[in-house]
Scaffold this motif. Structure first.
Motif, short mmCIF file in Angstrom:
data_model
loop_
_atom_site.label_atom_id
_atom_site.label_comp_id
_atom_site.label_asym_id
_atom_site.label_seq_id
_atom_site.Cartn_x
_atom_site.Cartn_y
_atom_site.Cartn_z
N ALA A 51 -32.02 49.78 -33.31
CA ALA A 51 -31.84 50.21 -31.93
C ALA A 51 -31.95 49.03 -30.97
CB ALA A 51 -32.87 51.28 -31.58
N GLN A 52 -32.88 48.11 -31.25
CA GLN A 52 -33.03 46.93 -30.39
C GLN A 52 -31.80 46.05 -30.44
OE1 GLN A 52 -36.82 45.71 -32.09
NE2 GLN A 52 -37.82 46.10 -30.14
N ASN A 55 -28.82 48.19 -28.57
CA ASN A 55 -28.97 48.36 -27.13
C ASN A 55 -30.36 47.90 -26.70
OD1 ASN A 55 -28.77 49.04 -24.47
ND2 ASN A 55 -28.49 51.23 -24.79
N GLU A 57 -31.54 46.85 -24.01
CA GLU A 57 -31.95 47.21 -22.65
C GLU A 57 -32.16 48.72 -22.48
OE1 GLU A 57 -32.62 44.74 -20.58
OE2 GLU A 57 -32.00 43.38 -22.18
N SER A 58 -32.15 49.47 -23.56
CA SER A 58 -32.27 50.92 -23.49
C SER A 58 -33.59 51.36 -22.88
CB SER A 58 -32.14 51.52 -24.89
OG SER A 58 -32.53 52.86 -24.89
N GLN A 60 -34.74 54.37 -22.95
CA GLN A 60 -35.34 55.31 -23.91
C GLN A 60 -36.09 54.54 -25.00
OE1 GLN A 60 -32.11 55.45 -23.00
NE2 GLN A 60 -31.77 57.47 -22.11
N LEU A 61 -35.50 53.44 -25.47
CA LEU A 61 -36.16 52.63 -26.49
C LEU A 61 -37.43 52.01 -25.92
CD1 LEU A 61 -36.24 51.36 -29.29
CD2 LEU A 61 -34.78 49.53 -28.41
#
Length: 70
Positions: A51-52, A55, A57-58, A60-61
């Motif tokens: 995920a990193q 995205n 800059e997410s 949610q992350l």
């Protein structure tokens, strides 16, 4: 009686080898494909770097990582 499943040596070897394939040609592996263990905690741990990368800059992350850290 519950017995924890044993991970055969071949699974451990292939799991280690698969880690070197991470991100090749846009393919990412997570959960038992990177840890050899199919549990929720390793799933989160192995999916986070994917995920990193996808995205970084997410929001949610970022929220998830903050929650896990607390």
């Amino acid at each position: 009686m519950f017995q924890h499943p044993l991970t055969p040596p071949g699974v451990i070897r292939s799991t280690r080898e698969r880690k070197s394939w991470q991100g090749m040609e846009g393919v990412w592996f997570a959960v038992q494909h990177t840890t050899g263990i199919d549990l929720q905690e390793p799933a989160l741990d192995s999916a986070t770097p994917v995920a990193q990368f996808i995205n970084p800059e997410s929001p949610q992350l970022a929220a998830l990582l903050a929650h896990v850290a607390s």
